[in-house]
Design a protein around this motif. Sequence first.
Motif, PDB file in Angstrom:
ATOM      1  N   GLU A 203      27.051  48.033  72.460  1.00 13.45           N
ATOM      2  CA  GLU A 203      27.083  46.940  71.486  1.00 13.45           C
ATOM      3  C   GLU A 203      26.035  47.128  70.399  1.00 13.45           C
ATOM      4  OE1 GLU A 203      27.553  46.511  74.609  1.00 13.45           O
ATOM      5  OE2 GLU A 203      29.174  45.071  74.957  1.00 13.45           O
ATOM      6  N   TYR A 204      24.888  47.685  70.779  1.00 15.28           N
ATOM      7  CA  TYR A 204      23.816  47.832  69.791  1.00 15.28           C
ATOM      8  C   TYR A 204      24.157  48.911  68.769  1.00 15.28           C
ATOM      9  CZ  TYR A 204      21.326  44.796  72.905  1.00 15.28           C
ATOM     10  OH  TYR A 204      20.980  43.710  73.661  1.00 15.28           O
ATOM     11  N   TYR A 205      24.846  49.959  69.231  1.00 16.02           N
ATOM     12  CA  TYR A 205      25.314  50.961  68.284  1.00 16.02           C
ATOM     13  C   TYR A 205      26.333  50.354  67.314  1.00 16.02           C
ATOM     14  CZ  TYR A 205      23.136  54.615  71.078  1.00 16.02           C
ATOM     15  OH  TYR A 205      22.239  55.388  71.728  1.00 16.02           O
ATOM     16  N   LEU A 206      27.225  49.538  67.882  1.00 19.27           N
ATOM     17  CA  LEU A 206      28.223  48.890  67.014  1.00 19.27           C
ATOM     18  C   LEU A 206      27.546  47.970  66.013  1.00 19.27           C
ATOM     19  CD1 LEU A 206      31.105  48.025  69.486  1.00 19.27           C
ATOM     20  CD2 LEU A 206      30.965  49.889  67.864  1.00 19.27           C
ATOM     21  N   ALA A 207      26.486  47.279  66.465  1.00 19.12           N
ATOM     22  CA  ALA A 207      25.755  46.396  65.554  1.00 19.12           C
ATOM     23  C   ALA A 207      25.124  47.206  64.428  1.00 19.12           C
ATOM     24  CB  ALA A 207      24.678  45.634  66.328  1.00 19.12           C
ATOM     25  N   LEU A 208      24.535  48.358  64.785  1.00 17.51           N
ATOM     26  CA  LEU A 208      23.947  49.218  63.752  1.00 17.51           C
ATOM     27  C   LEU A 208      25.017  49.687  62.775  1.00 17.51           C
ATOM     28  CD1 LEU A 208      21.627  50.861  62.585  1.00 17.51           C
ATOM     29  CD2 LEU A 208      22.172  52.666  64.187  1.00 17.51           C
ATOM     30  N   ALA A 209      26.184  50.089  63.309  1.00 16.51           N
ATOM     31  CA  ALA A 209      27.270  50.533  62.436  1.00 16.51           C
ATOM     32  C   ALA A 209      27.694  49.414  61.495  1.00 16.51           C
ATOM     33  CB  ALA A 209      28.450  51.017  63.280  1.00 16.51           C
ATOM     34  N   GLY A 210      27.792  48.199  62.034  1.00 16.80           N
ATOM     35  CA  GLY A 210      28.190  47.068  61.203  1.00 16.80           C
ATOM     36  C   GLY A 210      27.187  46.786  60.109  1.00 16.80           C
ATOM     37  N   LEU A 211      25.910  46.814  60.450  1.00 13.65           N
ATOM     38  CA  LEU A 211      24.873  46.545  59.443  1.00 13.65           C
ATOM     39  C   LEU A 211      24.878  47.611  58.355  1.00 13.65           C
ATOM     40  CD1 LEU A 211      21.953  45.346  61.728  1.00 13.65           C
ATOM     41  CD2 LEU A 211      23.275  43.995  60.120  1.00 13.65           C
TER      42      LEU A 211
END
Lengths: 193, 101
Positions: B6-14
């Motif tokens: 999830e944290y990787y996805l959050a970084l990708a989203g940001l």
Amino acid sequence: LIFELLVFGVMFVMALGASLAMLFAPNAVHVALFLVATQVALALAFLLQGAFFVAAVQIIVYAGAIMVLFLFVIMLLGVDRREALIEPLPAQRGLAVGLGALLAAEILYIAFQGVNLVAGGRDGAGALTALNEDPGNVKALARALFSRYLLPFEATSILLVVAIVGVMVLARRIGALGDVVEAPPTEREGQAA
Amino acid sequence: VSVAPEYYLALAGLMFTVGVIGALVRRNAIVIFMFIELMLNAVNLAFVTFSRMHGGVEGQVLVFFVLVVAAAEVVVGLAIITLIFRYRASASVDDVSLLRR
């Protein structure tokens, strides 16, 4: 685990910080260099997630080839050229940031909630590690690319050929092959002459 | 157990959001192109993360296709920018407004 957490933290700060710095750098060359930093950090993220070959390709193709192409064109068009800071649409900047924040909130919500709802959770968390152990990352990737995804692979080769031909047509000097269009002399050429 | 995806996805989203804002706010055509590259990179990170979540290499295969499309797009786009610059001696997208007049 502590070490991985540390590397993840460094990668996170580097990727997000460099991409934010891209936003505020006035010079195009600085933007390009911050983009290189972002891509190196992303290669680190790929390594952390077991995508070893993709990480290498990211460094070679993105941070290497594509960014060199960008820098080449920036140098060709003149580095000293300042970006015009006069905003013709006054509301656009605030609107862009506001809508961007909304988009970020949506993506973050989906990242933390939606994946469990849609994709049925993370079922194969350890499967990729096993795949990287047994046939190896490159072998598994090659098997997928050259068997199941062979048709899209060939389509990309067509895409590259079309791109090359298109660029050759675009980059050819106007008037070199017969009289196509007479290009008006630009400021730069006028100075050179 | 490693860092949750999830944290990787959050970084990708940001990162994708930063790319969107940059492409909307900046005026230099080359800089806009670099922000588009940033968006494609963020999507690549999401693909790799999905690949890990599902335990296959399909996501990584998709990264290759994104890479090839990005390369082709950059090559053609930069050629067009160079051509516009040759005509107008400017790389700003505000100067290319002939269709609006």
